[in-house]
Design an enzyme around this catalytic site. Structure first.
Site, PDB file in Angstrom:
ATOM      1  N   ASP A 204       0.830  -1.192   0.000  1.00 38.54           N
ATOM      2  CA  ASP A 204       0.000   0.000   0.000  1.00 38.54           C
ATOM      3  C   ASP A 204       0.872   1.253   0.000  1.00 38.54           C
ATOM      4  O   ASP A 204       2.050   1.208   0.359  1.00 38.54           O
ATOM      5  CB  ASP A 204      -0.902   0.031   1.236  1.00 38.54           C
ATOM      6  CG  ASP A 204      -1.987  -1.022   1.173  1.00 38.54           C
ATOM      7  OD1 ASP A 204      -2.299  -1.480   0.056  1.00 38.54           O
ATOM      8  OD2 ASP A 204      -2.503  -1.397   2.237  1.00 38.54           O
TER       9      ASP A 204
ATOM     10  N   TYR B  60       6.118  -9.292   7.751  1.00 36.00           N
ATOM     11  CA  TYR B  60       5.734  -7.902   7.990  1.00 36.00           C
ATOM     12  C   TYR B  60       6.052  -7.508   9.423  1.00 36.00           C
ATOM     13  O   TYR B  60       6.168  -8.364  10.307  1.00 36.00           O
ATOM     14  CB  TYR B  60       4.225  -7.719   7.787  1.00 36.00           C
ATOM     15  CG  TYR B  60       3.724  -8.031   6.414  1.00 36.00           C
ATOM     16  CD1 TYR B  60       3.636  -7.039   5.448  1.00 36.00           C
ATOM     17  CD2 TYR B  60       3.310  -9.320   6.079  1.00 36.00           C
ATOM     18  CE1 TYR B  60       3.148  -7.315   4.185  1.00 36.00           C
ATOM     19  CE2 TYR B  60       2.823  -9.613   4.812  1.00 36.00           C
ATOM     20  CZ  TYR B  60       2.747  -8.611   3.870  1.00 36.00           C
ATOM     21  OH  TYR B  60       2.265  -8.889   2.618  1.00 36.00           O
TER      22      TYR B  60
END
Lengths: 490, 230
Positions: free
Chosen positions: A303, A372
């Site tokens: 994103d 992540y």
């Protein structure tokens, strides 16, 4: 039918020696040594005099060949090489070439005409369904391509060569095509509601043989044997298309205000730059002129507000019509340094890769694990109990509905995804903050995994701890894909 | 000598490992923290409201995502939340909204909704039935069937979590839809007015009742006085 009779007849029709060889079915380097082949097939050889030399000889060999329209003449070859050399071919740094010569339809019609003529002359010796000659296409490969390669000092490379597209025309083309259209409507009348068929090369190849179209019908439309043409073929254009070059690397994204690709909303840019543009503008110009045609592919994406750290995300630039297919490591490092100037993106391991390797990019997107790090906040101070509930060394399955933020443009599905591990830590200075290291299957939406998106992702980090938790920031820390290989810098 | 009690969180403290990328010392993720970080709803949605007037006023909330996807919810002031929710169904008689299916990017096959189409019916503990309206002219994408099984949980669901359905209006309809709904400020004003009216009415009714009671009492005592009052 004796070969001598065949050649005598072809000579009588003023057919050139190259075409004579074609009708003798020469399929190799015979075209480079005509005499030897004529001897071998028991045909008298008579050296053709090059009429471009002595004007006194001009009379003897002045007609344009009725079957090739001069395609194989010395004069034409010379013109061809000249016009190739007049292009910006020197700009292309490559060892191989591919030649595509597009020939006018009238040339095909002349082959047909000769076929009918030979039938008239030699009857049963001539096959009705298989052409009596070596096709022009094949003859071009045997005669012209080696000549071009030799002159340019390049090899013939069908998979990765520079493509030379040569368009030829002839003054009789229009007339020939309109005659063929008339003939076609007689031979293959149009059925009701059927579209009229476009006259094309493949139409002639498929539907025009003496077996399918009677000699009478053909002769009504065309002269048999083919007449001696008044003009030879002309050059329309020569265009060059370089091979596609593939440049791979891994990018790190350091900014939380940078989109993956240009982000345009209602015709206006939301952000002035993107990863794609930064990478393309620093690499592509070295390989091609038109950066718009360059295609940026990456192993997934993150994103706008997510950083991508560690070894970075693999990507490939597909550069069509490239004039280079090699890259020195010094130059690759220079490109990397130029990208670093952006301070938003950093690229490593820039290298040329083969087309076949692109499969890794897709695999990385769909199959590989992603690691992540998420900065999360809860409403109260973190307890050991909460941290223990978020400590997963072994994986678990989640069901994830298509997130609302992409639901307007993606189908609604509930997807099973695997969370391979969770490892929580807490911020010493602010004990409402949990730093969560997450390893998941590719395609997991991490933000939704954390807050649960109103119960649309289950279980979620929120449901595991039984309270609200929100995600403030996210980083990609590793993409489990060992491609492209790491480049050692000394 | 008493030792400091050991911090139980000690093994869990985050340790930022420095990393230099492209000549930049990458800042720790913890530096992204900001005070008063807005909620998911605040970050991505705009709140709109719709008040269904009859049989009795009931407010609904539309969470309008910036990508035009809408979540249809009960407004926090919905009377059924206070009264308690007894049952919840997407079977609205002629149709069962939970049978809705959508296919592909275009959400093909989703039920077409007008703003007053009933999405679901909930019944309060006081046995009042509320037809939940769609609020938005749109296509039905998803319904939240959790409430059918556990209607009580709807009473305590957080903002957004209590969504009844997800709907998708056409892009060209969005501006009109937003105009037809109440904004947060408009809703606050209107809902307050409605409640004041209701309270007033209630007060009036009880006054009337009281007066009647009183007058009945007075009547009993002395009928002529009552006449004077009139």
């Amino acid at each position: 039918m004796k070969n001598q009779d065949l050649v005598d007849y072809l000579k009588y029709c003023s057919v050139c020696q190259f075409c004579q060889l074609r009708y003798l079915k020469a399929r190799g380097n015979e075209y480079q040594n005509k005499q030897e082949y004529f001897d071998r097939v028991n045909v008298d050889y008579e050296e053709e005099i090059d009429w471009t030399g002595d004007p006194a000889n001009k009379k003897k060999r002045q007609n344009v060949c009725p079957t090739c329209l001069g395609l194989f003449s010395e004069e034409f070859k010379e013109q061809l090489l000249q016009s190739i050399e007049n292009t910006d071919i020197d700009k292309y740094e490559c060892d191989g070439i591919v030649v595509a010569i597009s020939i006018p339809i009238v040339l095909q019609l002349r082959q047909l005409s000769m076929w009918y003529a030979l039938l008239d002359k030699f009857g049963d010796n001539i096959n009705l369904d298989r052409a009596p000659d070596v096709s022009l296409k094949e003859a071009i490969k045997l005669i012209l391509n080696p000549t071009i390669c030799e002159r340019l000092n390049k090899s013939y490379d069908i998979s990765n060569g520079l493509m030379l597209t040569i368009n030829l025309s002839h003054s009789e083309e229009q007339e020939g095509v309109s005659q063929l259209e008339k003939l076609n409507s007689l031979v293959y009348p149009r059925k009701k509601g059927q579209k009229s068929e476009q006259i094309s090369r493949s139409l002639i190849e498929k539907k025009y043989t003496p077996l399918r179209v009677s000699s009478e019908l053909f002769k009504n439309a065309f002269v048999v044997p083919p007449s001696i043409p008044t003009e030879s073929l002309k050059f329309d254009s020569v265009s060059l298309i370089g091979p596609s070059t593939y440049v791979a690397g891994r990018y790190r994204k350091l900014s939380r205000k940078l989109s993956h690709t240009p982000w345009v909303l209602n015709g206006e840019r939301v952000m002035d730059d993107s990863i794609e543009e930064i990478i393309i503008r620093n690499i592509a110009h070295y390989f091609c002129d038109d950066q718009k045609k360059v295609n940026f592919m990456s192993s997934g994406r993150e994103d706008v507000d997510v950083r991508c750290l560690g070894a970075g995300r693999p990507f490939v630039l597909e550069i069509p019509n490239a004039f280079r297919s090699s890259l020195s490591s010094a130059l690759a490092r220079e490109m990397e340094e130029n990208i670093d100037v952006s301070q938003k993106v950093s690229v490593r391991d820039i290298q040329i890769v083969k087309r076949e390797e692109l499969i890794h990019i897709k695999m990385g997107e769909e199959q590989k694990r992603k690691c992540y790090r998420a900065l999360c906040q809860i409403g109260n101070i973190v307890t050991v109990d909460i941290l223990k509930r978020l400590d997963f060394q072994n994986g678990f399955e989640i069901q994830q509905k298509t997130p609302i933020r992409v639901l307007h443009r993606r189908p609604l599905h509930t997807r099973p995804r695997t969370v391979y591990s969770l490892k929580p830590s807490v911020c010493r200075q602010n004990k409402n903050l949990i730093i969560l290291d997450i390893v998941t299957q590719a395609g997991t939406y991490i933000k939704e995994l954390v807050h649960g998106e109103f119960g649309r992702t289950v279980p979620s980090v929120a449901s595991l701890i039984g309270q609200h938790i929100d995600i403030i920031a996210l980083d990609v820390v590793e993409i489990d894909l060992d491609w492209p290989p790491s480049v050692c810098t000394l | 000598m008493p030792t400091e009690p050991e911090d139980p969180l000690e093994p869990y403290y985050y340790n930022h490992v420095p990393e230099i990328i492209g000549g930049i010392d990458v800042p720790s993720i913890t530096e992204e923290w900001v005070e008063n970080y807005p909620s998911v709803v605040d970050r991505f949605f705009t709140r709109y409201y719709y008040i269904k007037e009859s049989p009795e006023p009931a407010p609904y909330q539309v969470l309008f995502h910036s990508n035009r996807v809408c979540l249809i919810c009960l407004a926090p002031e919905h009377p059924a939340i206070k009264d308690g929710i007894k049952s919840f169904t997407f079977d609205i008689g002629n149709t069962d909204r939970s049978k809705n299916t959508v296919k592909g990017k275009g959400k093909k096959g989703g039920m077409v909704l007008q703003h007053d189409s009933t999405l679901a019916i909930l019944t309060s503990e006081q046995n009042k039935a509320y037809k939940i309206p769609s609020c938005v002219q749109s296509k039905l994408v998803e319904v939240n069937t959790a409430w059918v099984e556990a209607p009580k949980q709807l009473e305590t669901a957080g903002e957004g979590e209590g969504y009844v359905a997800i709907v998708l209006p056409k892009p060209e309809d969005c501006e009109n839809i937003k105009r037809s709904l109440l904004t947060q400020a408009q809703y606050k004003e209107k809902w307050t007015a409605i409640q004041m009216n209701a309270a007033q009415k209630l007060a009036n009714e009880s006054n009337v009742a009281k007066t009647e009671q009183k007058s009945a009492q007075t009547e009993q005592k002395s009928a002529p006085v009552e006449k004077q009052n009139e």
